[in-house]
Motif scaffolding. Structure first.
Motif, short mmCIF file in Angstrom:
data_model
loop_
_atom_site.label_atom_id
_atom_site.label_comp_id
_atom_site.label_asym_id
_atom_site.label_seq_id
_atom_site.Cartn_x
_atom_site.Cartn_y
_atom_site.Cartn_z
N GLY A 275 0.76 -1.31 -0.02
CA GLY A 275 0.28 -0.14 -0.05
C GLY A 275 0.75 1.50 0.08
N GLY A 276 2.19 1.36 0.03
CA GLY A 276 2.87 2.30 0.06
C GLY A 276 2.71 3.15 -1.21
N ASP A 277 2.29 2.58 -2.33
CA ASP A 277 1.88 3.11 -3.53
C ASP A 277 0.82 4.02 -3.46
N LYS A 278 0.08 3.87 -2.55
CA LYS A 278 -1.43 4.65 -2.32
C LYS A 278 -1.13 5.84 -1.74
N TYR A 279 -0.04 6.39 -1.25
CA TYR A 279 0.53 7.67 -0.88
C TYR A 279 -0.48 8.75 -1.47
N ALA A 280 -1.22 9.65 -0.56
CA ALA A 280 -1.76 10.69 -1.21
C ALA A 280 -1.45 11.95 -0.58
N THR A 281 -1.18 13.04 -1.41
CA THR A 281 -0.73 14.11 -0.50
C THR A 281 -1.94 15.19 -0.32
N LEU A 441 -0.73 13.21 7.29
CA LEU A 441 -0.67 12.90 8.62
C LEU A 441 -0.91 11.49 8.90
N VAL A 442 -0.89 10.47 8.05
CA VAL A 442 -0.95 9.09 8.09
C VAL A 442 -0.05 8.37 7.02
N SER A 443 0.09 7.28 7.30
CA SER A 443 0.81 6.42 6.58
C SER A 443 -0.22 5.56 5.71
N PHE A 444 0.08 5.42 4.47
CA PHE A 444 -0.72 4.68 3.68
C PHE A 444 -0.35 3.22 3.47
N ILE A 473 -2.80 -1.10 9.35
CA ILE A 473 -3.16 -2.07 8.03
C ILE A 473 -3.07 -0.97 6.75
N GLY A 474 -2.80 0.07 7.20
CA GLY A 474 -2.50 1.34 6.23
C GLY A 474 -3.80 1.97 5.80
N ALA A 475 -3.52 3.19 5.78
CA ALA A 475 -4.74 4.18 5.40
C ALA A 475 -5.50 3.81 4.12
N THR A 487 -12.67 8.24 6.90
CA THR A 487 -12.73 6.74 6.55
C THR A 487 -11.53 6.05 7.49
N LEU A 488 -10.43 6.95 8.28
CA LEU A 488 -9.68 6.46 8.92
C LEU A 488 -9.92 6.05 10.45
N ALA A 489 -10.40 6.93 11.20
CA ALA A 489 -10.83 7.00 12.25
C ALA A 489 -12.09 5.77 12.30
#
Ligand SMILES: Cc1cc2nc3c(=O)[nH]c(=O)nc-3n(C[C@H](O)[C@H](O)[C@H](O)COP(=O)(O)OP(=O)(O)OC[C@H]3O[C@@H](n4cnc5c(N)ncnc54)[C@H](O)[C@@H]3O)c2cc1C
Length: 508
Positions: A275-281, A441-444, A473-475, A487-489
């Motif tokens: 999921g690192g490739d899902k990084y969003a800015t 502010l989160v890791s994907f 488990i990744g954002a 979606t995260l909390a």
């Protein structure tokens, strides 16, 4: 198999201490010590957003040990704005809003362009409503007028998104009475100020427990056949973050214990990270200084639903790259992520500075001037060429860009990028630039899990007795390559609760 995770930090910052004071004010459980020889039905690593509901519900069926690195429980709920979203909530019913998990699923996949995990997103939307209703039954309330369709990110088609009052801590407060009862009855025991540093595994790979280290360096083995990793993400660990995402950690906003310990524990146990490739800015962080990660001094609202833009945005080449008032924040974020260093500069002139509303919702115009005046990200000059040099932009590129923008505006031609809100040309010196940074502010990236939230090996086989929930488990799992409101909390709470309800009731 055993592995060593990053060592525990015994130092508490001011926020943690304040949070501890707030959190412990209502909690007065007997200080029961967890003994090394004791056996537990479940060990939860991390007493935060996902770990607490897991412990609370599992405690109805067995004995649960919660290992928490901080001196307080609650994790990121101490700083989260507490934006949550779910279909079929009592808050929607109260306002006559009709909704369904299917509609929630479709909205998430529309906003993130189908990039979240379909099975986990499905699991999340199906159980999110009952999770918020459980909180509501325990006193959780939402801001006046909520639920709404959205705020900072792209809107849903149905009003299902709300903020707790006050913020994320209201979620902790709603869990507190049940937590306290389980602590008093001995169904939950906590080990605070101690870090999980190794997982204990049998030769066949199944879970046997957790090695825990306290602030003085003393280690104890705790035994349980089931372990839930709920220790958050890695958005406070610049090295690990960059290694997993291929993008530097630009901003330091996450909980200080979001060091990725659970990722490393799961990895060493045979799991894998995806999921690192899902990084969003995210957009518009005004950094405090030139270093990364930096704590932003403010976040500009580059979001036309919150503030219509008066400035244009350029990249380091002095070129525009987006329609600044694009109705989709996600589209702007995608465009910003394609720019060198995820950097963007707001360009404007003196008249705009004096006429436009402040860039951040949190500032008055005076506060904005005060923040900018002392910030290296803010540059001014009497000519655009000198401004470009001071701001680190290509002067020729900037001159061409501003000329094209002004020409289209003054000749009443459509803007080259389709910008509709363009109240003033950029003509009156001094000219100004604010360097802004894409950030998160989160890791994907996160531990791969199956639809039962079991940590899996690369070949898809589950590691017996090992589960994961929350940001570990990744954002990207439920938010995809995007920021989807709440979606995260909500997924951390939902998956934690779901595991708590099921882990000790079925032979999984
Ligand atoms: C400032 C901020 C605002 C946010 N706002 C929102 C929002 O409004 N809506 C939304 O959907 N999402 C939001 N998020 C994201 C969301 O809050 C998080 O993704 C979510 O809370 C993570 O939950 P978690 O249970 O995985 O981690 P946490 O809640 O951080 O809990 C993890 C716990 O594990 C502990 N821990 C860490 N390592 C160890 C170890 N080795 N041993 C023992 N314990 C350990 C930590 O101390 C912590 O208490 C926000 C994030 C931030 C940083």
């Amino acid at each position: 198999m055993k592995t060593r995770a990053p060592s525990a930090s015994a130092t508490l910052n001011r926020r943690e201490l304040l949070g501890a004071a707030a959190g412990l004010a209502g909690l007065s459980w007997p200080a029961r010590r967890a003994l090394a020889g004791e056996r537990w039905d479940l060990i939860v690593i991390g007493g935060g957003t996902a770990g607490l509901p897991a412990a609370i519900f599992a405690a109805e069926h067995g004995r649960v040990l919660v290992i928490e690195k901080s001196a307080m429980l609650g994790g990121t709920l101490d700083r989260s704005t507490g934006q949550v979203a779910a279909a079929g909530t009592v808050f929607q019913q109260a306002r006559g809003i009709s909704d369904s998990p299917d509609a929630h699923y479709d909205d998430i996949m529309r906003i993130n362009e189908g990039t979240s995990d379909p099975a986990l997103t499905r699991l999340f939307v199906d159980h999110a409503g009952p999770t918020l209703n459980w909180l509501a039954a325990n006193g959780y309330t939402v801001a006046p007028g909520h639920p709404v369709t959205g705020d900072a990110h792209d809107h849903y088609t149905v009003a299902r998104y709300q903020w707790g009052t006050p913020g994320g801590w209201s979620i902790y407060r709603a869990m507190e009475p049940q937590l306290q009862r389980a602590l008093e009855s001995g169904h939950i025991t906590t080990v605070l100020g101690s870090s999980a540093i190794e997982l204990i595994q049998a030769p066949d790979g199944s879970m046997g427990g957790v090695v825990v280290e306290d602030a003085s360096g003393q280690r104890i083995d705790y035994r349980a056949p089931r372990v839930l990793i709920a220790s958050g993400g890695c958005a406070s660990n610049p090295q690990l973050f960059e290694a997993l995402h291929g993008v530097p950690l630009y901003a330091q906003v996450a909980h200080p214990n979001s060091q990725g310990a659970g990722l490393l524990l799961g990895l060493a146990a045979g799991g894998h990270i995806r999921g690192g490739d899902k990084y969003a800015t995210l957009l518009g962080a005004i950094p405090a200084d030139e270093r990364f990660p930096s704590a932003p001094v403010g976040i500009a609202a580059l979001n036309a639903t919150l503030r219509q833009p008066w400035e244009i945005l350029v990249n380091v080449h002095g070129q525009r790259f987006c329609r600044e008032d694009h109705p989709s924040v996600h589209a702007l974020e995608v465009a910003a992520a394609a720019q060198p260093g995820h950097r963007h500069w707001a360009i404007f002139d003196q008249r705009i500075l004096e006429s436009a509303p402040p860039l951040s919702r949190r500032w008055t115009r005076e506060q904005q001037l005060q923040v900018l005046r002392n910030n290296p990200a803010f540059s001014s000059a009497d000519s655009l060429g000198v401004l470009a040099l001071r701001a680190g932009l290509d002067p020729q590129g900037l001159l061409r860009t501003v000329a094209a923008y002004n020409e289209a505006l003054t000749q009443r031609r459509p803007d080259p990028f389709g910008l509709e809100h363009r109240p003033l040309p950029i003509v009156q010196p001094p000219f100004h630039a604010i360097r802004m940074q894409g950030w998160t502010l989160v890791s994907f990236a996160g531990l791969a899990v199956n639809e039962r939230l079991q940590v899996t090996r690369e070949d898809g086989r589950a590691i017996p007795g090992l589960y994961a929930a929350g940001e570990v488990i990744g954002a990207g799992a439920t938010s995809g390559r995007a920021y989807v409101n709440g979606t995260l909390a909500t997924s951390a709470l939902t998956f934690g609760r779901l595991l708590g309800q099921t882990l000790l009731t079925a032979d999984r």
